[in-house]
Design an enzyme around this catalytic site. Structure first.
Site, PDB file in Angstrom:
ATOM      1  N   PRO A  78      52.577   8.639 -54.486  1.00 36.02           N
ATOM      2  CA  PRO A  78      53.066   9.687 -53.573  1.00 36.02           C
ATOM      3  C   PRO A  78      53.155   9.151 -52.161  1.00 36.02           C
ATOM      4  O   PRO A  78      52.208   8.540 -51.654  1.00 36.02           O
ATOM      5  CB  PRO A  78      52.001  10.780 -53.695  1.00 36.02           C
ATOM      6  CG  PRO A  78      50.767  10.066 -54.138  1.00 36.02           C
ATOM      7  CD  PRO A  78      51.220   8.923 -54.986  1.00 36.02           C
ATOM      8  N   SER A 107      55.109  13.752 -53.329  1.00 33.88           N
ATOM      9  CA  SER A 107      54.233  14.241 -52.267  1.00 33.88           C
ATOM     10  C   SER A 107      54.704  15.583 -51.746  1.00 33.88           C
ATOM     11  O   SER A 107      55.903  15.868 -51.682  1.00 33.88           O
ATOM     12  CB  SER A 107      54.208  13.222 -51.119  1.00 33.88           C
ATOM     13  OG  SER A 107      53.537  13.753 -49.998  1.00 33.88           O
ATOM     14  N   GLN A 128      51.707  15.893 -56.040  1.00 33.68           N
ATOM     15  CA  GLN A 128      50.555  15.621 -55.175  1.00 33.68           C
ATOM     16  C   GLN A 128      50.552  16.584 -54.005  1.00 33.68           C
ATOM     17  O   GLN A 128      51.554  16.746 -53.312  1.00 33.68           O
ATOM     18  CB  GLN A 128      50.600  14.171 -54.677  1.00 33.68           C
ATOM     19  CG  GLN A 128      49.524  13.822 -53.655  1.00 33.68           C
ATOM     20  CD  GLN A 128      50.008  13.991 -52.219  1.00 33.68           C
ATOM     21  OE1 GLN A 128      51.182  13.777 -51.912  1.00 33.68           O
ATOM     22  NE2 GLN A 128      49.108  14.397 -51.333  1.00 33.68           N
ATOM     23  N   TYR A 130      48.785  18.004 -50.371  1.00 35.75           N
ATOM     24  CA  TYR A 130      47.899  18.101 -49.214  1.00 35.75           C
ATOM     25  C   TYR A 130      47.643  19.587 -48.999  1.00 35.75           C
ATOM     26  O   TYR A 130      48.585  20.362 -48.778  1.00 35.75           O
ATOM     27  CB  TYR A 130      48.551  17.502 -47.973  1.00 35.75           C
ATOM     28  CG  TYR A 130      48.731  16.004 -48.026  1.00 35.75           C
ATOM     29  CD1 TYR A 130      47.646  15.156 -47.877  1.00 35.75           C
ATOM     30  CD2 TYR A 130      49.992  15.451 -48.218  1.00 35.75           C
ATOM     31  CE1 TYR A 130      47.809  13.776 -47.921  1.00 35.75           C
ATOM     32  CE2 TYR A 130      50.167  14.078 -48.259  1.00 35.75           C
ATOM     33  CZ  TYR A 130      49.073  13.247 -48.109  1.00 35.75           C
ATOM     34  OH  TYR A 130      49.235  11.883 -48.153  1.00 35.75           O
ATOM     35  N   THR A 156      44.925  15.242 -53.019  1.00 38.37           N
ATOM     36  CA  THR A 156      44.489  14.162 -52.144  1.00 38.37           C
ATOM     37  C   THR A 156      43.321  14.651 -51.303  1.00 38.37           C
ATOM     38  O   THR A 156      43.419  15.683 -50.634  1.00 38.37           O
ATOM     39  CB  THR A 156      45.649  13.685 -51.250  1.00 38.37           C
ATOM     40  OG1 THR A 156      46.629  13.054 -52.071  1.00 38.37           O
ATOM     41  CG2 THR A 156      45.161  12.692 -50.214  1.00 38.37           C
ATOM     42  N   ARG A 165      46.734   6.562 -36.138  1.00 39.44           N
ATOM     43  CA  ARG A 165      47.637   5.479 -36.539  1.00 39.44           C
ATOM     44  C   ARG A 165      48.285   4.939 -35.267  1.00 39.44           C
ATOM     45  O   ARG A 165      49.275   5.467 -34.767  1.00 39.44           O
ATOM     46  CB  ARG A 165      48.639   6.002 -37.565  1.00 39.44           C
ATOM     47  CG  ARG A 165      47.892   6.549 -38.787  1.00 39.44           C
ATOM     48  CD  ARG A 165      48.765   7.137 -39.852  1.00 39.44           C
ATOM     49  NE  ARG A 165      47.928   7.784 -40.864  1.00 39.44           N
ATOM     50  CZ  ARG A 165      48.397   8.425 -41.925  1.00 39.44           C
ATOM     51  NH1 ARG A 165      49.704   8.512 -42.127  1.00 39.44           N
ATOM     52  NH2 ARG A 165      47.571   8.982 -42.791  1.00 39.44           N
ATOM     53  N   SER A 232      41.652   5.090 -54.118  1.00 43.56           N
ATOM     54  CA  SER A 232      42.588   4.859 -53.023  1.00 43.56           C
ATOM     55  C   SER A 232      41.871   4.914 -51.687  1.00 43.56           C
ATOM     56  O   SER A 232      40.910   5.668 -51.526  1.00 43.56           O
ATOM     57  CB  SER A 232      43.697   5.924 -53.048  1.00 43.56           C
ATOM     58  OG  SER A 232      44.612   5.742 -51.981  1.00 43.56           O
ATOM     59  N   HIS A 234      44.088   5.285 -49.132  1.00 45.59           N
ATOM     60  CA  HIS A 234      45.288   5.770 -48.449  1.00 45.59           C
ATOM     61  C   HIS A 234      46.074   4.611 -47.841  1.00 45.59           C
ATOM     62  O   HIS A 234      46.698   4.734 -46.778  1.00 45.59           O
ATOM     63  CB  HIS A 234      44.919   6.792 -47.361  1.00 45.59           C
ATOM     64  CG  HIS A 234      45.845   7.969 -47.300  1.00 45.59           C
ATOM     65  ND1 HIS A 234      45.609   9.147 -47.958  1.00 45.59           N
ATOM     66  CD2 HIS A 234      47.030   8.144 -46.654  1.00 45.59           C
ATOM     67  CE1 HIS A 234      46.578   9.999 -47.721  1.00 45.59           C
ATOM     68  NE2 HIS A 234      47.472   9.410 -46.935  1.00 45.59           N
ATOM     69  N   ARG A 237      45.375   3.764 -44.292  1.00 48.20           N
ATOM     70  CA  ARG A 237      45.966   4.631 -43.278  1.00 48.20           C
ATOM     71  C   ARG A 237      45.052   5.785 -42.865  1.00 48.20           C
ATOM     72  O   ARG A 237      45.428   6.610 -42.046  1.00 48.20           O
ATOM     73  CB  ARG A 237      47.299   5.197 -43.792  1.00 48.20           C
ATOM     74  CG  ARG A 237      48.324   4.117 -44.036  1.00 48.20           C
ATOM     75  CD  ARG A 237      49.426   4.606 -44.981  1.00 48.20           C
ATOM     76  NE  ARG A 237      50.260   5.639 -44.401  1.00 48.20           N
ATOM     77  CZ  ARG A 237      51.256   5.414 -43.562  1.00 48.20           C
ATOM     78  NH1 ARG A 237      51.528   4.180 -43.187  1.00 48.20           N
ATOM     79  NH2 ARG A 237      51.993   6.399 -43.108  1.00 48.20           N
ATOM     80  N   ASP A 265      45.600   2.414 -56.065  1.00 51.53           N
ATOM     81  CA  ASP A 265      46.651   1.907 -55.185  1.00 51.53           C
ATOM     82  C   ASP A 265      45.985   1.231 -54.000  1.00 51.53           C
ATOM     83  O   ASP A 265      44.762   1.231 -53.865  1.00 51.53           O
ATOM     84  CB  ASP A 265      47.639   3.002 -54.762  1.00 51.53           C
ATOM     85  CG  ASP A 265      47.062   4.043 -53.796  1.00 51.53           C
ATOM     86  OD1 ASP A 265      45.986   3.812 -53.208  1.00 51.53           O
ATOM     87  OD2 ASP A 265      47.699   5.098 -53.614  1.00 51.53           O
ATOM     88  N   GLY A 266      46.786   0.612 -53.129  1.00 55.55           N
ATOM     89  CA  GLY A 266      46.248  -0.006 -51.934  1.00 55.55           C
ATOM     90  C   GLY A 266      46.555  -1.480 -51.821  1.00 55.55           C
ATOM     91  O   GLY A 266      45.742  -2.319 -52.207  1.00 55.55           O
TER      92      GLY A 266
END
Length: 359
Positions: A78, A107, A128, A130, A156, A165, A232, A234, A237, A265-266
Site C-alpha cells: 500500500p 491505500s 489498507q 489509516y 496500519t 519527513r 514493517s 513504514h 518513513r 516490507d522495507g
C-alpha cells in the site's frame, strides 16, 4: 516494457519523469533517515551459502498471499499519493498485479479509491486503512471492502503520530496524502488492541496488522486472531532509528510460530532481497519504492516489468544456490557478511549512471 533490461533503467526513467518534490516523497524517510538506511544495510549484511550439484533445471517461484496463489510471493504494498507518480495512480498498480498474477494493496490515501479499483479489476486485493474516525467510520469502510470483494483488510498501526519527513519539510513540499494527514489523526493515536478484538468479532474478512516490529506485538497479534502479521517500519518513513525489517523477522517468526501469515516490507529492491526474506521466514514480501519506480517510469506496464525482472533475479539466485522451491529456503542458506558499499535508498542500483547507446 522489454526495453527495460534492468531495474537500473527503470529507476533512471522514474527519476527523469518525476519532479524533485515527488522524487523525494517517493525515496525519502523520516528525520535523519536512519531507519531507511538500515533497511538496506540489513539486507546488504546478509550473504548467501550456496549448495551445488543439485538439479535446478526447473525452478518453482510461486507463492501464496492472503490465501491466494500467486506467480511470486511478492505483493504490491500500500502506498499513498500514487497519483503523484502517474495519473492512473492506484488503478495502474491494481491492473499491473492482475496482469502479472499477484496481490495488490490499496491505500486509503490514494486515488482512485476502494470501489473504483474493485470495479476495474478482478484479482485478489487487500484494502489498507489509516484510521481517521471512530468505530462507526471503520465499520463503514470495512463493510464496503467486504461488499467490494477485497480478500483482506489491513490496519496500519505505526502512525500514531505523523513523522517529520525533512526532505519534504525543507522544500515546503506537501504531497496529497499529507494534506489530509492532520484530519482525524487523533483516532490513529488512540488505536489499541481493543479495536483489533472488536474488528475480529465484528467482520468476516481476514485482518492484517501492518507495522509490527517486535516479537511481543507479533504474539499479541496471534493472541487476537490476526490473520497476517505485516512486519514493517513504514519504509523508514515513521519512527527514525529503528531496526531493519529483515532483522526484525527472526523474532517475529518465532513468536508467530506458524499461527499467522507473515508479510514484510522495507527496502526490498532486488530479487536477492526477496530470497533473503523468505529464507528468514517471511511468507511473502511487499514492494513499495520499487513499485513506485515502475509506476513513475511507465505506468502499469512499468510495474509489470519490475515484477518480471524481480522474478528473473529470484530465479537466478535460487538456481545458483541449488534450490528449486522457495519452501526449501531456510536460514542455513544465509551468512552474516560486511556490506560492500555505504547504504542509501538507491544502493541496490550501483550502475545508474551507465547507459546503453540505444537507451
Amino acid at each position: 516494457m522489454a526495453d527495460f533490461a534492468t531495474l537500473h533503467e527503470i529507476v533512471a526513467a522514474a527519476r527523469g519523469n518525476l519532479s524533485d518534490g515527488a522524487w523525494d516523497y517517493l525515496t525519502g524517510g523520516a528525520e535523519t533517515e536512519t531507519s531507511l538506511l538500515r533497511n538496506r544495510l540489513g539486507l546488504d549484511s546478509i550473504a548467501f551459502r550456496p549448495r551445488v550439484l543439485n538439479d535446478v533445471s526447473t525452478i518453482d517461484l510461486s507463492g501464496t498471499i492472503a490465501g491466494h496463489p500467486t506467480r511470486l510471493p511478492v505483493s504490491l504494498a500500500p502506498m499513498g499519493s500514487l497519483e503523484l507518480m502517474h495519473p492512473d495512480g492506484s488503478m495502474a498498480v491494481a491492473r499491473a498485479a492482475e496482469a502479472f498474477g499477484t496481490v495488490s494493496y490499496l491505500s486509503s490515501v490514494t486515488h482512485p479509491g476502494l470501489e473504483a479499483v474493485a470495479e476495474g479489476t478482478s484479482h485478489p486485493k487487500v484494502y489498507q486503512l489509516y484510521v481517521r474516525g471512530g468505530r462507526d467510520s471503520v465499520a463503514e469502510v470495512a463493510k464496503m471492502a467486504v461488499s467490494a470483494g477485497y480478500v483482506a483488510f489491513c490496519l496500519t498501526v505505526d502512525v500514531a503520530l505523523y513523522s517529520r519527513r525533512e526532505r519534504d519539510l525543507i522544500k515546503r513540499y506537501v504531497p496529497t496524502a499529507r494534506r489530509s494527514a492532520g484530519e482525524g489523526m487523533e483516532y490513529q493515536a488512540s488505536l489499541d488492541w481493543d479495536l483489533v478484538k472488536w474488528f475480529k468479532d465484528s467482520f468476516d474478512i481476514p485482518l492484517q496488522i501492518k507495522g509490527v516490529a517486535t516479537a511481543e506485538d507479533a504474539a499479541l497479534c496471534v493472541e487476537h486472531g490476526v490473520d497476517t502479521v505485516y512486519v514493517s517500519n513504514h519504509g523508514g518513513r515513521q519512527l527514525d532509528h529503528g531496526r531493519a525489517t529483515v532483522d526484525m523477522l527472526p523474532e517475529v517468526v518465532e513468536a508467530v510460530a506458524g499461527k499467522a501469515e507473515i508479510v514484510v516490507d522495507g527496502g526490498f529492491m532486488r530479487g536477492a532481497d526477496i530470497v533473503k526474506a523468505i529464507a528468514r521466514g517471511a511468507d511473502s514480501v511487499a514492494i513499495g519504492k520499487v513499485q513506485g519506480f515502475g509506476l513513475a517510469a511507465a505506468g502499469m506496464p512499468g510495474i509489470v516489468r519490475v515484477l518480471e525482472l524481480l522474478e528473473e533475479e529470484m530465479r537466478i539466485s535460487m538456481g545458483l544456490m541449488g534450490l528449486t522451491r522457495l519452501d526449501r529456503l531456510d536460514a542455513t542458506f544465509l551468512h552474516p557478511a560486511p556490506p560492500v558499499r555505504e547504504p542509501s535508498v538507491l544502493s541496490a542500483f550501483p550502475f545508474l549512471t551507465l547507459r546503453s547507446p540505444e537507451y
